[in-house]
Design an enzyme around this catalytic site. Structure first.
Site, PDB file in Angstrom:
ATOM      1  N   LYS A  11       0.827  -1.204   0.000  1.00  0.00           N
ATOM      2  CA  LYS A  11       0.000   0.000   0.000  1.00  0.00           C
ATOM      3  C   LYS A  11       0.869   1.264   0.000  1.00  0.00           C
ATOM      4  O   LYS A  11       2.096   1.191   0.178  1.00  0.00           O
ATOM      5  CB  LYS A  11      -0.920  -0.013   1.220  1.00  0.00           C
ATOM      6  CG  LYS A  11      -1.930  -1.147   1.213  1.00  0.00           C
ATOM      7  CD  LYS A  11      -2.761  -1.107   2.487  1.00  0.00           C
ATOM      8  CE  LYS A  11      -3.761  -2.226   2.569  1.00  0.00           C
ATOM      9  NZ  LYS A  11      -4.523  -2.174   3.833  1.00  0.00           N
ATOM     10  N   TYR A  59     -12.034  -3.044  -3.454  1.00  0.00           N
ATOM     11  CA  TYR A  59     -12.614  -3.052  -2.108  1.00  0.00           C
ATOM     12  C   TYR A  59     -14.142  -3.094  -2.120  1.00  0.00           C
ATOM     13  O   TYR A  59     -14.777  -2.745  -1.123  1.00  0.00           O
ATOM     14  CB  TYR A  59     -12.116  -1.840  -1.315  1.00  0.00           C
ATOM     15  CG  TYR A  59     -10.665  -1.971  -0.909  1.00  0.00           C
ATOM     16  CD1 TYR A  59     -10.256  -2.940  -0.006  1.00  0.00           C
ATOM     17  CD2 TYR A  59      -9.695  -1.120  -1.432  1.00  0.00           C
ATOM     18  CE1 TYR A  59      -8.925  -3.072   0.361  1.00  0.00           C
ATOM     19  CE2 TYR A  59      -8.362  -1.235  -1.067  1.00  0.00           C
ATOM     20  CZ  TYR A  59      -7.990  -2.214  -0.169  1.00  0.00           C
ATOM     21  OH  TYR A  59      -6.678  -2.340   0.194  1.00  0.00           O
ATOM     22  N   ASN A  68      -1.561  -0.070   7.525  1.00  0.00           N
ATOM     23  CA  ASN A  68      -1.032  -1.399   7.839  1.00  0.00           C
ATOM     24  C   ASN A  68      -0.202  -2.012   6.709  1.00  0.00           C
ATOM     25  O   ASN A  68      -0.008  -3.219   6.648  1.00  0.00           O
ATOM     26  CB  ASN A  68      -2.141  -2.339   8.303  1.00  0.00           C
ATOM     27  CG  ASN A  68      -3.178  -2.627   7.240  1.00  0.00           C
ATOM     28  OD1 ASN A  68      -3.032  -2.251   6.080  1.00  0.00           O
ATOM     29  ND2 ASN A  68      -4.237  -3.297   7.638  1.00  0.00           N
ATOM     30  N   HIS A 101      -1.712  -5.495   1.591  1.00  0.00           N
ATOM     31  CA  HIS A 101      -2.941  -6.269   1.408  1.00  0.00           C
ATOM     32  C   HIS A 101      -2.553  -7.616   0.829  1.00  0.00           C
ATOM     33  O   HIS A 101      -1.703  -7.695  -0.064  1.00  0.00           O
ATOM     34  CB  HIS A 101      -3.894  -5.570   0.436  1.00  0.00           C
ATOM     35  CG  HIS A 101      -4.965  -6.478  -0.075  1.00  0.00           C
ATOM     36  ND1 HIS A 101      -6.138  -6.700   0.606  1.00  0.00           N
ATOM     37  CD2 HIS A 101      -5.018  -7.267  -1.186  1.00  0.00           C
ATOM     38  CE1 HIS A 101      -6.874  -7.574  -0.068  1.00  0.00           C
ATOM     39  NE2 HIS A 101      -6.209  -7.926  -1.163  1.00  0.00           N
ATOM     40  N   GLU A 112      -8.785 -10.995  -7.603  1.00  0.00           N
ATOM     41  CA  GLU A 112      -7.901  -9.841  -7.483  1.00  0.00           C
ATOM     42  C   GLU A 112      -6.801  -9.848  -8.541  1.00  0.00           C
ATOM     43  O   GLU A 112      -6.460  -8.803  -9.100  1.00  0.00           O
ATOM     44  CB  GLU A 112      -7.311  -9.782  -6.071  1.00  0.00           C
ATOM     45  CG  GLU A 112      -8.366  -9.445  -5.036  1.00  0.00           C
ATOM     46  CD  GLU A 112      -7.879  -9.490  -3.606  1.00  0.00           C
ATOM     47  OE1 GLU A 112      -8.608  -8.974  -2.740  1.00  0.00           O
ATOM     48  OE2 GLU A 112      -6.785 -10.046  -3.332  1.00  0.00           O
TER      49      GLU A 112
END
Length: 149
Positions: free
Chosen positions: A9, A49, A112, A115, A126
């Site tokens: 990310k 998402y 965080n 992913h 994905e």
């Protein structure tokens, strides 16, 4: 052979952790078959998402993912989906085990770092969303026979 999708990310890219994250997956024995750095479009972020569309954090998550470049990767290996999730650690870094990527490098659930697909079916969806078939390069590492029976 099983495949999974892993996205580093914007916070992972901005903090210079791309190499460290890739190295951890490579050292585990997984094969990198797709890699690209990219600015994420709002449409792609919303599709990725979509499962969270009705949740209150959806818009914030989309805004974050489009805010700076990400590194999208595809990994191949035996049990790669579940194993990558273990290497990544719990979604909330404060409960992630030491030795995991999130446990070692992150302290905030909103930042965080990474992913990873949570199931084989999710990984397939994905990967198709983020990569064209011709962007993936299947190959066999010389060490493969030393990793799996």
């Amino acid at each position: 052979m099983e495949r999974t999708f892993v996205m580093i990310k914007p916070d992972g890219v901005q903090r210079g952790l791309v190499g460290e994250i890739i190295q951890r997956l490579e050292k585990k024995g997984f094969t990198l078959v797709g890699l690209k750095m990219m600015a994420v479009s709002r449409q792609l972020a919303e599709e990725h998402y979509a499962v969270h569309r009705e949740r209150p954090f959806f818009q914030g998550l989309v805004e974050f993912i489009v805010s700076a470049p990400v590194v999208a990767t595809v990994w191949e290996g035996e049990g790669v989906v579940a194993s990558a999730r273990k290497l990544i650690g719990a979604t909330n870094p404060l409960t992630a085990e030491p030795g995991t990527i999130r446990g070692d490098y992150s302290i905030s659930i909103g930042r965080n770092l990474i992913h990873g697909s949570d199931a084989i079916e999710t990984a397939e969806r994905e990967i198709k969303l983020w990569f064209k078939d011709e962007e993936l390069t299947p190959w066999e590492p010389a060490q493969k026979s030393w990793l799996c029976e």
